[in-house]
Write an enzyme that holds these catalytic residues in place. Structure first.
Site, PDB file in Angstrom:
ATOM      1  N   LYS A 127      39.040   4.555 -87.622  1.00  0.00           N
ATOM      2  CA  LYS A 127      38.405   4.865 -88.756  1.00  0.00           C
ATOM      3  C   LYS A 127      38.082   4.563 -90.149  1.00  0.00           C
ATOM      4  CE  LYS A 127      41.339   8.595 -91.058  1.00  0.00           C
ATOM      5  NZ  LYS A 127      42.286   9.243 -89.894  1.00  0.00           N
TER       6      LYS A 127
HETATM    7  N1  GLU Z   1      41.319  12.455 -89.224  1.00  0.00           N
HETATM    8  C1  GLU Z   1      41.971  13.791 -88.204  1.00  0.00           C
HETATM    9  C2  GLU Z   1      43.253  12.746 -88.852  1.00  0.00           C
HETATM   10  O1  GLU Z   1      43.821  11.967 -89.483  1.00  0.00           O
HETATM   11  C3  GLU Z   1      41.489  13.694 -87.319  1.00  0.00           C
HETATM   12  C4  GLU Z   1      40.539  12.810 -86.576  1.00  0.00           C
HETATM   13  C5  GLU Z   1      39.511  13.104 -85.800  1.00  0.00           C
HETATM   14  O2  GLU Z   1      39.176  14.099 -85.072  1.00  0.00           O
HETATM   15  O3  GLU Z   1      39.078  11.842 -84.704  1.00  0.00           O
HETATM   16  O4  GLU Z   1      43.791  12.653 -86.888  1.00  0.00           O
END
Ligand code: GLU
Length: 414
Positions: free
Chosen positions: A104
């Site tokens: 993240k």
């Molecule tokens: N931000 C989204 C999540 O928390 C998608 C992450 C992604 O597609 O890599 O799952």
């Protein structure tokens, strides 16, 4: 009230790893991130002044595939929050069994305070700062809170300037730049599919089921739209400006039209304004927190009057609140399953980018649906083997086991 998302996640991890009887050292390896990068981001404002912002990319685990996870632009972004969110991604991708790890990132900034030029410059500076650790086969960012397809397009462009055309560096792109059909809606649609399966599984009629949704951004509004099309009654919604209630069910297509025209869901005659705190305590079949983490906590968990919580956001329920809800017999369908639709379609987007061959929307929709349904019943089956196993602990157990196996098979703990 101060909520530490990383502590909450650690508690969730510990319960599951204890239940699995995981070796202490292996547990420590799987619990904490593999690599943490913090960067300083200088930004020349439109008025010529300099502002320095802080950004992060935290890579939790890549034993099962490249690091994968979104980028969040929010004033509350801090290292502990990003740590927790990176770990949730590892266990999310493992639970729905797609070949990715977890990561993240984010920037501590309120994007609404920036002009479009400033936002683009900041994004490009961020890409250059995290450049050494990202890559099509190593770490693939995506949208998250306050980031969107336009921001992903700038990331793809900045990276491609040195690496050549690289659509697979990021997912959640505009369709015209190699984005996938269905990606924008995927998280909210996924939340709705999981709600529908939960309703079936727990004998709650879907038609006419009352639903409250906290958050009307990408996830909340797509969930509202999809659930409305299933015949559910969305009786309450909110965003950062306030909350709305209509016991007869809000006309969601009209509310979305109003939002698109006025950039607000308020002043709309479609529902009555209520206090934001009241929203979570409304009597309903399903409550969907679809905004930020830590919103259901020890001070308000007792007031919940829903039959089930479906976690559209990442980390919306603290461990203390989980216990209160358990005592009240309110099951919680955990984030790592309920909001996995986004990263599942991100995976399909990445696959399409690698093969330079694009699929039709019905193909994506079918694949997404099957993945989520299979994962739901796998989690539910494990939860029903033992009275004291929550859905969350079961979901973590399944995913921790998969990551542990990959780590061991790769010989990373010799
Ligand atoms: N931000 C989204 C999540 O928390 C998608 C992450 C992604 O597609 O890599 O799952």
């Amino acid at each position: 009230m101060e909520i530490n998302n990383f502590k909450s996640y650690c508690d969730q991890f510990d319960r599951a790893s204890h239940e699995l009887g995981l070796d202490e050292n292996l547990a420590a390896l799987l619990k904490y991130p593999d690599r943490e990068l913090a960067v300083e981001l200088p930004l020349i404002r439109d008025d010529g002044s300099l502002k320095v912002l802080r950004g992060y990319r935290i890579q939790h685990n890549d034993a099962r595939g490249p690091f994968k996870g979104g980028l969040r632009y929010h004033p509350q972004v801090d290292i502990d929050e990003v740590r927790a969110l990176s770990a949730l991604m590892t266990f999310k991708t493992a639970l729905v069994d797609i070949p990715f790890g977890g990561a993240k990132g984010g920037i501590q900034v309120d994007p609404a305070s920036l002009s479009a030029r400033e936002l683009e410059q900041l994004t490009r500076t961020f890409v250059r700062a995290i450049y050494p650790v990202i890559g099509v086969q190593t770490d693939i960012p995506a949208p998250d809170v306050n980031t969107n397809a336009q921001i992903m397009a700038w990331i793809m462009d900045e990276y491609s300037q040195t690496q050549g055309y690289s659509p697979g560096i990021v997912t959640g792109k505009p369709i015209s730049l190699g984005g996938s059909q269905g990606r924008e809606a995927a998280t909210g649609v996924g939340v709705s599919i999981i709600l529908r399966e939960t309703a079936k599984h727990r004998n709650i009629p879907l038609e006419g089921a009352s639903v409250v949704i906290q958050g009307f951004g990408n996830v909340g509004s797509w969930a509202a739209k999809t659930l409305h099309s299933y015949g559910c009654k969305i009786i309450g919604v909110s965003n950062a400006q306030g909350a709305l209630y209509n016991g007869e069910g809000i006309d969601i297509p009209a509310l979305i039209k109003f939002r698109d025209e006025h950039d607000s869901i308020h002043l709309s005659s479609l529902a009555e304004p209520i206090e934001a705190d009241e929203l979570l305590c409304l009597e309903c079949d399903f409550l969907i927190p679809a905004a930020l983490g830590g919103v259901i906590h020890k001070l308000n968990a007792e007031c919940l009057r829903c039959k089930v919580v479906i976690e559209g956001a990442n980390g919306p329920t603290t461990p203390t609140a989980d216990e209160v809800l358990w005592g009240k017999n309110i099951p919680v369908i955990p984030d790592i399953l309920a909001n996995a639709g986004g990263v599942i379609v991100s995976y399909y987007e990445w696959v399409q980018n690698l093969q330079r061959h694009y699929w039709e929307s019905n193909e994506i929709a079918q694949k997404l649906e099957k993945k989520l349904i299979d994962s739901f019943y796998e989690m539910a089956a494990l939860a029903h083997t033992k009275k004291e196993l929550s859905y969350r602990t079961s979901a973590f157990m399944l995913s921790i086991k998969r990551v542990a196996e990959a780590v061991k098979m790769r010989g990373r703990i010799t």
